[in-house]
Design a protein around this motif. Structure first.
Motif, PDB file in Angstrom:
ATOM      1  N   ARG A 166      -6.304 -10.433  13.314  1.00 52.49           N
ATOM      2  CA  ARG A 166      -7.332  -9.456  13.662  1.00 52.49           C
ATOM      3  C   ARG A 166      -6.741  -8.057  13.738  1.00 52.49           C
ATOM      4  NH1 ARG A 166     -11.951 -10.425  17.010  1.00 52.49           N
ATOM      5  NH2 ARG A 166     -10.934  -9.537  18.801  1.00 52.49           N
ATOM      6  N   MET A 169      -6.735  -6.809  10.367  1.00 52.69           N
ATOM      7  CA  MET A 169      -8.088  -6.441   9.930  1.00 52.69           C
ATOM      8  C   MET A 169      -8.480  -5.080  10.500  1.00 52.69           C
ATOM      9  SD  MET A 169      -9.988 -10.083  10.462  1.00 52.69           S
ATOM     10  CE  MET A 169      -9.160 -11.576   9.883  1.00 52.69           C
ATOM     11  N   TRP A 170      -8.118  -4.842  11.760  1.00 53.60           N
ATOM     12  CA  TRP A 170      -8.436  -3.535  12.373  1.00 53.60           C
ATOM     13  C   TRP A 170      -7.716  -2.421  11.624  1.00 53.60           C
ATOM     14  CZ3 TRP A 170      -7.303  -5.129  18.145  1.00 53.60           C
ATOM     15  CH2 TRP A 170      -8.279  -6.046  18.555  1.00 53.60           C
ATOM     16  N   LEU A 184     -17.061   0.062  16.995  1.00 53.74           N
ATOM     17  CA  LEU A 184     -17.052  -1.364  17.330  1.00 53.74           C
ATOM     18  C   LEU A 184     -16.276  -1.609  18.624  1.00 53.74           C
ATOM     19  CD1 LEU A 184     -16.559  -2.839  13.755  1.00 53.74           C
ATOM     20  CD2 LEU A 184     -18.541  -3.190  15.251  1.00 53.74           C
ATOM     21  N   ILE A 186     -13.116  -0.445  19.348  1.00 50.76           N
ATOM     22  CA  ILE A 186     -11.662  -0.555  19.199  1.00 50.76           C
ATOM     23  C   ILE A 186     -11.040   0.831  19.377  1.00 50.76           C
ATOM     24  CG2 ILE A 186      -9.818  -1.085  17.547  1.00 50.76           C
ATOM     25  CD1 ILE A 186     -12.075  -3.159  16.453  1.00 50.76           C
TER      26      ILE A 186
ATOM     27  N   ARG B  97     -16.287 -12.456   5.938  1.00 54.72           N
ATOM     28  CA  ARG B  97     -15.701 -13.214   7.042  1.00 54.72           C
ATOM     29  C   ARG B  97     -14.892 -12.296   7.961  1.00 54.72           C
ATOM     30  NH1 ARG B  97     -11.359 -15.813   8.868  1.00 54.72           N
ATOM     31  NH2 ARG B  97     -10.032 -14.823   7.324  1.00 54.72           N
ATOM     32  N   GLU B  98     -14.107 -11.418   7.347  1.00 54.64           N
ATOM     33  CA  GLU B  98     -13.260 -10.524   8.147  1.00 54.64           C
ATOM     34  C   GLU B  98     -14.078  -9.520   8.978  1.00 54.64           C
ATOM     35  OE1 GLU B  98      -9.140 -10.488   5.519  1.00 54.64           O
ATOM     36  OE2 GLU B  98     -10.738  -9.082   5.000  1.00 54.64           O
ATOM     37  N   VAL B 101     -15.021 -11.585  11.969  1.00 53.50           N
ATOM     38  CA  VAL B 101     -13.890 -11.990  12.818  1.00 53.50           C
ATOM     39  C   VAL B 101     -13.310 -10.786  13.561  1.00 53.50           C
ATOM     40  CG1 VAL B 101     -11.535 -12.886  12.762  1.00 53.50           C
ATOM     41  CG2 VAL B 101     -13.320 -14.002  11.414  1.00 53.50           C
ATOM     42  N   MET B 102     -13.241  -9.650  12.869  1.00 51.66           N
ATOM     43  CA  MET B 102     -12.555  -8.503  13.491  1.00 51.66           C
ATOM     44  C   MET B 102     -13.295  -7.966  14.717  1.00 51.66           C
ATOM     45  SD  MET B 102     -14.099  -5.188  12.612  1.00 51.66           S
ATOM     46  CE  MET B 102     -12.703  -4.143  12.462  1.00 51.66           C
ATOM     47  N   SER B 103     -14.598  -8.148  14.753  1.00 53.30           N
ATOM     48  CA  SER B 103     -15.350  -7.535  15.854  1.00 53.30           C
ATOM     49  C   SER B 103     -15.623  -8.507  16.998  1.00 53.30           C
ATOM     50  CB  SER B 103     -16.671  -6.973  15.322  1.00 53.30           C
ATOM     51  OG  SER B 103     -17.485  -8.026  14.869  1.00 53.30           O
ATOM     52  N   ALA B 104     -15.280  -9.790  16.818  1.00 53.49           N
ATOM     53  CA  ALA B 104     -15.649 -10.805  17.817  1.00 53.49           C
ATOM     54  C   ALA B 104     -15.034 -10.513  19.176  1.00 53.49           C
ATOM     55  CB  ALA B 104     -15.199 -12.185  17.329  1.00 53.49           C
ATOM     56  N   ARG B 105     -15.864 -10.594  20.212  1.00 53.77           N
ATOM     57  CA  ARG B 105     -15.334 -10.589  21.577  1.00 53.77           C
ATOM     58  C   ARG B 105     -16.427 -11.087  22.516  1.00 53.77           C
ATOM     59  NH1 ARG B 105     -15.391  -4.956  20.741  1.00 53.77           N
ATOM     60  NH2 ARG B 105     -17.221  -3.984  21.669  1.00 53.77           N
ATOM     61  N   ARG B 149     -22.110  -8.362  12.510  1.00 56.81           N
ATOM     62  CA  ARG B 149     -20.862  -7.825  13.065  1.00 56.81           C
ATOM     63  C   ARG B 149     -21.106  -7.244  14.457  1.00 56.81           C
ATOM     64  NH1 ARG B 149     -18.486  -2.819   9.769  1.00 56.81           N
ATOM     65  NH2 ARG B 149     -20.506  -2.036  10.428  1.00 56.81           N
ATOM     66  N   ALA B 150     -22.248  -6.575  14.616  1.00 55.09           N
ATOM     67  CA  ALA B 150     -22.580  -6.001  15.922  1.00 55.09           C
ATOM     68  C   ALA B 150     -22.802  -7.101  16.954  1.00 55.09           C
ATOM     69  CB  ALA B 150     -23.822  -5.116  15.789  1.00 55.09           C
ATOM     70  N   THR B 153     -20.038  -8.906  19.046  1.00 55.61           N
ATOM     71  CA  THR B 153     -19.459  -8.312  20.258  1.00 55.61           C
ATOM     72  C   THR B 153     -20.230  -8.729  21.509  1.00 55.61           C
ATOM     73  OG1 THR B 153     -20.807  -6.310  20.177  1.00 55.61           O
ATOM     74  CG2 THR B 153     -18.760  -6.274  18.916  1.00 55.61           C
TER      75      THR B 153
END
Ligand SMILES: Nc1ncnc2c1ncn2[C@@H]1O[C@H](COP(=O)(O)OP(=O)(O)O)[C@@H](O)[C@H]1O
Ligand SMILES: [Mg+2]
Lengths: 286, 234
Positions: A166, A169-170, A184, A186, B97-98, B101-105, B149-150, B153
């Protein structure tokens, strides 16, 4: 040319190329992701070598000295990004070049003040100070192999971090649209500071592990910087993959240039660059 | 219902051009607010002013009562907002996919309602394009990805700026359907959109902006309302 002799030159060329990749990858990453031209990148190479040399006066293991030198280099890199470079993201490249050129002068002056103008050396650690015999007269030093192995492992590691994690990716997302990354949730400043520090660490590590087979002296960062720019331009500015191929190409060109045409050795690197740019004006992976 | 986010007395400038003229705007927990107004009236600027993407020269922004005026965008967002900007904000070098995945929390209360699997169930088209780069998708797919993606989060408030702009009617309907089901899960939202009729049916409250000022803030609009005819032109 004897086949073993040829093989040794290939190994030398690859080893030099892998080392160059470690330095150049940080340079191209910082440009590709943050849009910053960091002329002071070679100074981190010098910093790594000198810190290791200095720490070796207090500790007696090269490994330990390097392990201690890396967090110091990371901290210096992070502070430079946070205090100076960060101001310049939205400014043009000329401002960045002026700032980072100024940093080179400061680094070089600090080096002279702290460690003087003498050229120093570091001994190859005993455990790695032997050679693998190839023929009756030719052999290959294990330390060089170790350098290649470390650099290759780091190249693979870097690939995995950037492509699979990740964090990677960021970083890539930040290169594409930094405002959206912030939107987002970050912290882009922290992220870019980390990338800059990572670049500094890779350069410092290169300087440190190369020290036992080269010398430590004033201006060593500048020489490396110029070669790394050649690598980055050949590979295509911003491309890690390009930096990898470019570094191997330059490593081999430089090594064979010195063997085959010693009088023109310093020319071979630029000949390769000119040839690549004739075919691919923006580099291999622009 | 308690106030989740509020801007009071917001004045925002672009250089010397005065764009927001003292706006008061608030969203309560779980509330769906439609932000309406013709092009150039300051809707996007108001959203950006709340999020610290542009900094109001005067006024105050609070979230759950805490003053966040002048805070960094990422810090404001972390308090539970997901923002889908105009233009969708795709990353050209990340796959579908990325992006997810990158924004997941987890949400601020640890909630993980929206998972990767659930997003793909919600937007089956995305599941077929997992390996494609964000910018290689069709407009509708990009919009779904931006919303997905939003949602990854797990926000308390979803902000959609022109989410159906330029999309084919069928895709629009699909997006509206998802927005309705998001509303039912209790997530608050601010929706900016040209489609007034859908907004009238969907939103709990409507706010109309004219030249950077609020001219209407209430819940009694009908398609026949005079104020709609005057300021939106339907
Ligand atoms: N980045 C910017 N720089 C200068 N002016 C801007 C900028 N963004 C928007 N504006 C101006 O501010 C006004 C409000 O724009 P905006 O908030 O985008 O309106 P809306 O979203 O309601 O269409 C418009 O007159 C627009 O031209
Ligand atoms: Mg707008």
């Amino acid at each position: 040319m004897d086949i073993w002799f040829f093989l040794i030159q290939v190994l030398n060329g690859l080893q030099y190329g892998l080392l160059l990749f470690l330095v150049a990858s940080g340079l191209t990453l910082i440009f590709g992701i943050m849009g910053i031209i960091n002329l002071a990148h070679g100074s981190f190479y010098m910093l790594g070598a000198y810190l290791t040399f200095w720490l070796l006066q207090s500790v007696d293991s090269l490994l330990l000295a390097i392990v201690l030198a890396l967090p110091i280099s990371a901290a210096v890199g992070y502070l430079i990004e946070a205090l100076l470079v960060r101001v310049l993201y939205r400014r043009d490249h000329l401002d960045q070049v002026l700032l980072t050129y100024g940093l080179i002068l400061i680094f070089n002056e600090a080096q002279r003040m702290l460690w003087g103008g003498d050229v120093h050396g570091i001994k190859v650690p005993a455990a790695l100070d032997w050679s693998i015999p190839l023929t009756d007269t030719l052999s290959y030093p294990v330390y060089r192999m170790a350098i290649s192995a470390v650099c290759a492992a780091l190249a693979v590691g870097m690939y995995l971090v950037i492509q699979r994690t990740r964090f990677g990716m960021w970083i890539r997302a930040g290169a594409s649209n930094r405002d959206m990354v912030a939107a987002l949730g970050i912290n882009v400043n922290l992220l870019f500071g980390a990338v800059f520090a990572l670049g500094a660490v890779l350069a410092a590590l290169s300087g440190a592990i190369a020290a036992p087979i080269s010398s430590i002296g004033p201006g060593m960062g500048d020489t490396v910087l110029i070669i790394c720019f050649v690598v980055v331009v050949i590979g295509g500015v911003g491309s890690i993959k390009g930096a990898f191929l470019g570094a191997l190409l330059i490593g081999l060109a430089d090594t064979f240039g010195k063997v085959l045409a010693p009088d023109f050795a310093s020319f071979s690197v630029y000949a390769v660059m000119a040839a690549v740019l004739l075919v691919k004006p923006r580099g291999l992976f622009a | 219902m308690t106030t989740f986010i509020a801007g009071t007395g917001l004045h925002t400038y672009y250089g010397s051009s005065h764009t927001l003229h003292g706006i008061d705007f608030a969203v309560r927990r779980g509330e769906t607010v439609a932000l309406m107004g013709r092009n150039g009236m300051g809707k996007s600027t108001l959203l950006k002013s709340l999020l610290g993407i542009v900094n109001p020269r005067q006024g105050k922004v609070t979230m759950n009562g805490a003053d966040v005026t002048g805070a960094d965008t990422h810090a404001i967002i972390r308090r539970g907002i997901a923002y889908v900007p105009e233009g969708r904000g795709m990353f050209h070098n990340l796959t579908v996919r990325e992006h997810l995945v990158m924004s997941a929390r987890p949400g601020n209360d640890g909630r993980r309602d929206w998972t990767y699997e659930r997003i793909l169930e919600t937007f089956p088209r995305l599941a077929e394009r997992l390996g494609s780069l964000g910018t290689h998708l069709s407009g509708g797919e990009q919009q779904m990805l931006a919303v997905g993606r939003a949602l990854m989060t797990n926000p308390d408030l979803l902000i959609l700026d022109e989410a159906t702009e330029g999309l084919a009617p069928l895709i629009r309907r699909e997006i509206w359907h998802v927005i309705r089901s998001i509303k039912e899960t209790g997530i608050a939202s601010i929706i900016v959109d040209k489609n007034v009729n859908v907004l009238l049916g969907l939103a709990d409250r409507h706010v109309i902006l004219v030249k950077g000022e609020v001219v209407y803030d209430g819940s009694d609009l009908t398609p026949e309302s005079e104020i709609l005819k005057r300021h939106i032109g339907v």
